[in-house]
Design a protein around this motif. Structure first.
Motif, PDB file in Angstrom:
ATOM      1  N   THR A  27       0.788  -1.254  -0.109  1.00  0.00           N
ATOM      2  CA  THR A  27      -0.026   0.097  -0.088  1.00  0.00           C
ATOM      3  C   THR A  27       0.774   1.276  -0.016  1.00  0.00           C
ATOM      4  OG1 THR A  27      -0.048  -0.028   2.344  1.00  0.00           O
ATOM      5  CG2 THR A  27      -1.822  -1.216   1.284  1.00  0.00           C
ATOM      6  N   VAL A  28       1.975   1.126  -0.582  1.00  0.00           N
ATOM      7  CA  VAL A  28       2.669   2.363  -0.627  1.00  0.00           C
ATOM      8  C   VAL A  28       2.436   3.594  -1.294  1.00  0.00           C
ATOM      9  CG1 VAL A  28       3.980   1.639  -2.996  1.00  0.00           C
ATOM     10  CG2 VAL A  28       5.231   3.129  -1.538  1.00  0.00           C
ATOM     11  N   PRO A  29       2.219   4.769  -0.537  1.00  0.00           N
ATOM     12  CA  PRO A  29       1.472   5.682  -1.282  1.00  0.00           C
ATOM     13  C   PRO A  29       1.519   6.353  -2.676  1.00  0.00           C
ATOM     14  CG  PRO A  29       2.502   6.464   0.978  1.00  0.00           C
ATOM     15  CD  PRO A  29       3.017   5.051   0.359  1.00  0.00           C
ATOM     16  N   LEU A  30       2.730   5.986  -3.209  1.00  0.00           N
ATOM     17  CA  LEU A  30       2.849   6.335  -4.773  1.00  0.00           C
ATOM     18  C   LEU A  30       2.258   5.502  -5.707  1.00  0.00           C
ATOM     19  CD1 LEU A  30       6.862   7.237  -4.431  1.00  0.00           C
ATOM     20  CD2 LEU A  30       4.806   8.881  -4.629  1.00  0.00           C
ATOM     21  N   LEU A  31       2.188   4.309  -5.255  1.00  0.00           N
ATOM     22  CA  LEU A  31       1.495   3.314  -6.149  1.00  0.00           C
ATOM     23  C   LEU A  31       0.734   2.187  -5.236  1.00  0.00           C
ATOM     24  CD1 LEU A  31       1.331   2.933  -9.192  1.00  0.00           C
ATOM     25  CD2 LEU A  31       3.060   1.421  -9.201  1.00  0.00           C
ATOM     26  N   PRO A  32      -0.367   2.298  -4.710  1.00  0.00           N
ATOM     27  CA  PRO A  32      -1.088   1.302  -3.758  1.00  0.00           C
ATOM     28  C   PRO A  32      -1.740   0.314  -4.463  1.00  0.00           C
ATOM     29  CG  PRO A  32      -1.949   3.499  -3.890  1.00  0.00           C
ATOM     30  CD  PRO A  32      -1.229   3.696  -4.732  1.00  0.00           C
ATOM     31  N   ILE A  33      -1.169  -0.251  -5.251  1.00  0.00           N
ATOM     32  CA  ILE A  33      -1.840  -1.157  -6.148  1.00  0.00           C
ATOM     33  C   ILE A  33      -1.861  -2.782  -5.802  1.00  0.00           C
ATOM     34  CG2 ILE A  33      -1.545   0.040  -8.329  1.00  0.00           C
ATOM     35  CD1 ILE A  33       0.579  -1.823  -8.918  1.00  0.00           C
ATOM     36  N   GLY A  34      -1.256  -3.068  -4.462  1.00  0.00           N
ATOM     37  CA  GLY A  34      -1.155  -4.380  -3.963  1.00  0.00           C
ATOM     38  C   GLY A  34      -0.075  -5.309  -4.554  1.00  0.00           C
ATOM     39  N   ARG A  35       0.176  -6.418  -3.736  1.00  0.00           N
ATOM     40  CA  ARG A  35       1.217  -7.343  -4.230  1.00  0.00           C
ATOM     41  C   ARG A  35       0.979  -7.961  -5.681  1.00  0.00           C
ATOM     42  NH1 ARG A  35       0.762  -8.245   1.406  1.00  0.00           N
ATOM     43  NH2 ARG A  35       2.674  -7.726   2.524  1.00  0.00           N
ATOM     44  N   ALA A  36      -0.507  -8.267  -5.640  1.00  0.00           N
ATOM     45  CA  ALA A  36      -0.787  -9.357  -7.266  1.00  0.00           C
ATOM     46  C   ALA A  36      -0.336  -8.266  -8.140  1.00  0.00           C
ATOM     47  CB  ALA A  36      -1.960  -9.804  -7.049  1.00  0.00           C
ATOM     48  N   ALA A  37      -0.817  -7.093  -8.251  1.00  0.00           N
ATOM     49  CA  ALA A  37      -0.737  -6.186  -9.526  1.00  0.00           C
ATOM     50  C   ALA A  37       0.717  -5.721  -9.403  1.00  0.00           C
ATOM     51  CB  ALA A  37      -1.537  -4.952  -9.226  1.00  0.00           C
ATOM     52  N   GLY A  38       1.465  -5.498  -8.393  1.00  0.00           N
ATOM     53  CA  GLY A  38       2.737  -5.166  -8.339  1.00  0.00           C
ATOM     54  C   GLY A  38       3.683  -6.104  -8.982  1.00  0.00           C
ATOM     55  N   ILE A 336      -1.870 -15.290  -9.041  1.00  0.00           N
ATOM     56  CA  ILE A 336      -1.389 -14.346 -10.133  1.00  0.00           C
ATOM     57  C   ILE A 336      -0.108 -13.610  -9.482  1.00  0.00           C
ATOM     58  CG2 ILE A 336      -1.978 -11.948 -10.874  1.00  0.00           C
ATOM     59  CD1 ILE A 336      -5.006 -12.564 -10.707  1.00  0.00           C
ATOM     60  N   PHE A 337       0.041 -13.208  -8.170  1.00  0.00           N
ATOM     61  CA  PHE A 337       1.358 -13.000  -7.554  1.00  0.00           C
ATOM     62  C   PHE A 337       2.342 -13.900  -7.999  1.00  0.00           C
ATOM     63  CE2 PHE A 337       4.414 -13.256  -4.164  1.00  0.00           C
ATOM     64  CZ  PHE A 337       4.873 -12.052  -3.999  1.00  0.00           C
ATOM     65  N   PHE A 338       1.963 -15.283  -7.726  1.00  0.00           N
ATOM     66  CA  PHE A 338       3.190 -16.414  -8.181  1.00  0.00           C
ATOM     67  C   PHE A 338       3.519 -16.066  -9.817  1.00  0.00           C
ATOM     68  CE2 PHE A 338       2.903 -18.006  -4.385  1.00  0.00           C
ATOM     69  CZ  PHE A 338       3.995 -18.783  -4.154  1.00  0.00           C
ATOM     70  N   CYS A 339       2.603 -15.990 -10.649  1.00  0.00           N
ATOM     71  CA  CYS A 339       2.732 -15.727 -11.904  1.00  0.00           C
ATOM     72  C   CYS A 339       3.793 -14.902 -12.260  1.00  0.00           C
ATOM     73  CB  CYS A 339       1.518 -15.824 -12.823  1.00  0.00           C
ATOM     74  SG  CYS A 339       0.396 -17.190 -12.928  1.00  0.00           S
ATOM     75  N   GLY A 340       3.351 -13.578 -11.836  1.00  0.00           N
ATOM     76  CA  GLY A 340       4.210 -12.273 -12.007  1.00  0.00           C
ATOM     77  C   GLY A 340       5.702 -12.507 -11.236  1.00  0.00           C
ATOM     78  N   MET A 341       5.794 -13.199 -10.096  1.00  0.00           N
ATOM     79  CA  MET A 341       6.976 -13.342  -9.517  1.00  0.00           C
ATOM     80  C   MET A 341       8.243 -14.236 -10.100  1.00  0.00           C
ATOM     81  SD  MET A 341       7.395 -15.002  -5.664  1.00  0.00           S
ATOM     82  CE  MET A 341       6.683 -16.244  -6.119  1.00  0.00           C
ATOM     83  N   PHE A 342       7.455 -15.251 -10.881  1.00  0.00           N
ATOM     84  CA  PHE A 342       8.243 -16.390 -11.466  1.00  0.00           C
ATOM     85  C   PHE A 342       8.663 -15.335 -12.734  1.00  0.00           C
ATOM     86  CE2 PHE A 342       5.346 -19.739 -10.317  1.00  0.00           C
ATOM     87  CZ  PHE A 342       6.330 -20.241  -9.295  1.00  0.00           C
ATOM     88  N   VAL A 343       8.108 -14.548 -13.539  1.00  0.00           N
ATOM     89  CA  VAL A 343       8.753 -13.758 -14.728  1.00  0.00           C
ATOM     90  C   VAL A 343       9.541 -12.921 -14.105  1.00  0.00           C
ATOM     91  CG1 VAL A 343       8.053 -12.363 -16.434  1.00  0.00           C
ATOM     92  CG2 VAL A 343       6.419 -14.391 -16.119  1.00  0.00           C
ATOM     93  N   THR A 344       9.461 -12.161 -12.834  1.00  0.00           N
ATOM     94  CA  THR A 344      10.338 -10.978 -12.478  1.00  0.00           C
ATOM     95  C   THR A 344      11.601 -11.691 -12.219  1.00  0.00           C
ATOM     96  OG1 THR A 344       8.221  -9.706 -11.906  1.00  0.00           O
ATOM     97  CG2 THR A 344      10.423  -9.103 -10.797  1.00  0.00           C
ATOM     98  N   VAL A 345      11.310 -12.843 -11.214  1.00  0.00           N
ATOM     99  CA  VAL A 345      12.751 -13.370 -10.743  1.00  0.00           C
ATOM    100  C   VAL A 345      13.493 -14.073 -11.949  1.00  0.00           C
ATOM    101  CG1 VAL A 345      13.554 -15.158  -9.170  1.00  0.00           C
ATOM    102  CG2 VAL A 345      11.631 -13.744  -8.512  1.00  0.00           C
ATOM    103  N   GLN A 346      12.989 -14.466 -12.896  1.00  0.00           N
ATOM    104  CA  GLN A 346      13.608 -15.057 -14.100  1.00  0.00           C
ATOM    105  C   GLN A 346      14.285 -13.976 -14.785  1.00  0.00           C
ATOM    106  OE1 GLN A 346      14.305 -17.940 -14.841  1.00  0.00           O
ATOM    107  NE2 GLN A 346      15.095 -17.809 -16.975  1.00  0.00           N
ATOM    108  N   GLY A 347      13.620 -12.729 -15.058  1.00  0.00           N
ATOM    109  CA  GLY A 347      14.257 -11.416 -15.552  1.00  0.00           C
ATOM    110  C   GLY A 347      15.454 -10.996 -14.771  1.00  0.00           C
ATOM    111  N   PHE A 348      15.374 -11.039 -13.586  1.00  0.00           N
ATOM    112  CA  PHE A 348      16.458 -10.728 -12.715  1.00  0.00           C
ATOM    113  C   PHE A 348      17.601 -11.463 -12.866  1.00  0.00           C
ATOM    114  CE2 PHE A 348      18.294  -9.688  -8.376  1.00  0.00           C
ATOM    115  CZ  PHE A 348      18.620  -8.594  -8.654  1.00  0.00           C
TER     116      PHE A 348
END
Length: 480
Positions: A27-38, A336-348
């Protein structure tokens, strides 16, 4: 792995940083979109920045883990409908011998239910019940809520289905359900005992409540607010008896009225209610049989994803109703969080930064040396609280296993077990270290008229010594 071009390295780090900030502070003020969307944002940025192609992004998503996670959530939903957690709750108060006995029971039941039904599910269902028990006995909620959350994390280490990071480890490592259980169970049991003893030691004065005080109808919530409790609101015994009397009186009047009118269908309606009750009991028995069958199949080494989804489908068929209400309880945001996380970690990983850092640390993290295990544990502990435990497992798992395999194949399995143990127990360090902790905190604050806020600092005072003690003891007992 060679370092990527500087532009991609910087862009990949930016994408991962955005993912990390939104995962830790949803819920960071600059972009409070949540974990899944993040998480999705981080994954999409990896594609936009051309760190990964679209095809590589799809390939990074591990479907077996998602299926296993989905299946266990569906099974947990049907177990909740079959009153499994209600029966566990009743065990908390059955012939209780005081506050310290309650602490031990909460630790045990929380750990067992977490090992079988995941720690998040156990905390979601048991938090309100535990809070009400504390209020009923005029006891401070803090040690009981800490017992629930910390024991849920410790207990979930015992099985591959206990928490999300264990699901990832079991799928990537190839370690069977039985090998996982045998290798980590001694550490789980002793860690659980030490955690309970530490709770009693740290909160012994608060738990030393006299019998006369326990019977009081006034409870204090620790925040300067008194809540008045009456036997009618805190006990279901008298209410149930009164309701039962009224129910039977009403039923008797209706039967007499029907008989007076010469109606012949009354016995059939009563018989129908009887059979409805029998059918409900039969359905619950079938749910428990299916779950036991699932656990036996996992112990026998059957594919975990296939077993979990088969058990979930069997329960849907046995229910013989539209499955939508139960499917709605599945945490799709977590998937959804897992899907995005898999892609993000693979990119990192593609940036080469994790590999470069591991190459610097590897000479000091030999798994066949005590000092090396200590370094590994410290790194996992810190990363699990900074990056979260599942990304830590994705970043370190394959590297730790490969390094350990160079020493011995036996050490490879031990590396995975160390990662499972430390990354999970690390969640007890702070309130933000585990989703289970946050669930307990959030659920406890929302209970009507009984709400209690477990603060970050109150959790930290217990979390730091508990995590360090339990982690060290467990590392000594892990079997390769």
């Amino acid at each position: 792995m060679a370092m990527a071009a500087y532009v991609k390295l910087i862009l990949g780090s930016v994408a991962f940083s955005i993912f990390w900030v939104l995962a830790v502070f949803p819920t960071v003020p600059l972009l409070p979109i949540g974990r899944a969307a993040g998480s999705l944002l981080g994954g999409i940025l990896m594609v936009i920045f051309q760190i990964l192609t679209v095809d590589q992004a799809y390939q990074a998503i591990d479907l077996s883990i998602l299926v296993l996670l989905f299946g266990t959530m569906v099974v947990s939903g049907y177990l909740e409908r079959a009153d499994a957690f209600k029966y566990l709750g009743k065990l908390l108060t059955w012939k209780s011998k005081g506050a310290k006995d309650l602490i031990c029971r909460i630790c045990l039941i929380s750990a067992i239910s977490s090992a079988l039904f995941t720690n998040d599910t156990s905390c979601m269902v048991l938090t309100e019940f535990v809070l009400k028990i504390a209020r009923q006995n005029n006891l401070p909620p803090q040690p009981f809520l800490l017992a629930l959350a910390s024991s849920a994390n410790i207990g979930s280490t015992a099985t591959p289905i206990g928490n999300p990071q264990n699901l990832v480890i079991a799928t990537q490592s190839g370690v069977s359900f039985g090998e996982f259980l045998i290798g980590i169970l001694p550490a789980t049991v002793l860690g659980l005992v030490c955690n309970a003893l530490l709770l009693i030691f740290m909160y012994g004065d608060l738990l030393s409540v006299k019998k006369g005080q326990q019977d009081s109808t006034v409870a204090f919530n620790g925040d300067g607010v008194d809540h008045q409790f009456s036997p009618a609101t805190m006990s279901h015994v008298e209410t149930t008896n009164v309701d039962s009397v009224h129910h039977h009186e009403s039923l008797r009047n209706r039967v007499n009225s029907k008989q007076a009118m010469g109606a012949a269908e009354v016995p059939w309606s009563l018989n129908g209610a009887y059979w409805d009750h029998r059918n409900q009991k039969l359905w619950k028995s079938c749910v428990y049989i299916v779950v036991v069958g699932m656990l036996v199949s996992l112990l026998m080494g059957f594919n975990m994803s296939g077993t979990a989804i088969t058990a979930a489908l069997a329960l849907m068929i046995l229910d013989f109703k539209d499955a939508v209400p139960c499917l709605e309880k599945v945490s799709y945001s977590l998937l959804i969080f897992f899907c995005g996380m898999f892609v993000t970690v693979q990119g990192f990983n593609k940036t080469g930064i994790p590999s470069a850092l591991w190459e610097l640390m590897e000479p000091y993290a030999k798994i066949d040396e005590i000092s090396g295990i200590a370094v590994l544990a410290l790194v996992i502990l810190v990363l699990s609280n900074l990056v979260s435990n599942v990304p830590t497992v994705l970043l370190l798992g394959a590297r730790m296993a490969a390094s350990a395999a160079l020493i011995s194949t036996a050490y490879e399995k031990k590396a995975w077990l160390i990662l499972a143990w430390v990354s999970t127990v690390a969640g007890n360090l702070s309130l933000l270290g585990s989703a289970a902790n946050l669930i307990v905190c959030e659920q406890a604050s929302r209970v009507p008229d009984l709400g209690y806020t477990l603060t970050f600092w109150n959790h930290l005072k217990f979390g730091v010594p508990s995590t360090l003690l339990v982690t060290a003891i467990g590392l000594l007992l892990l079997k390769s």
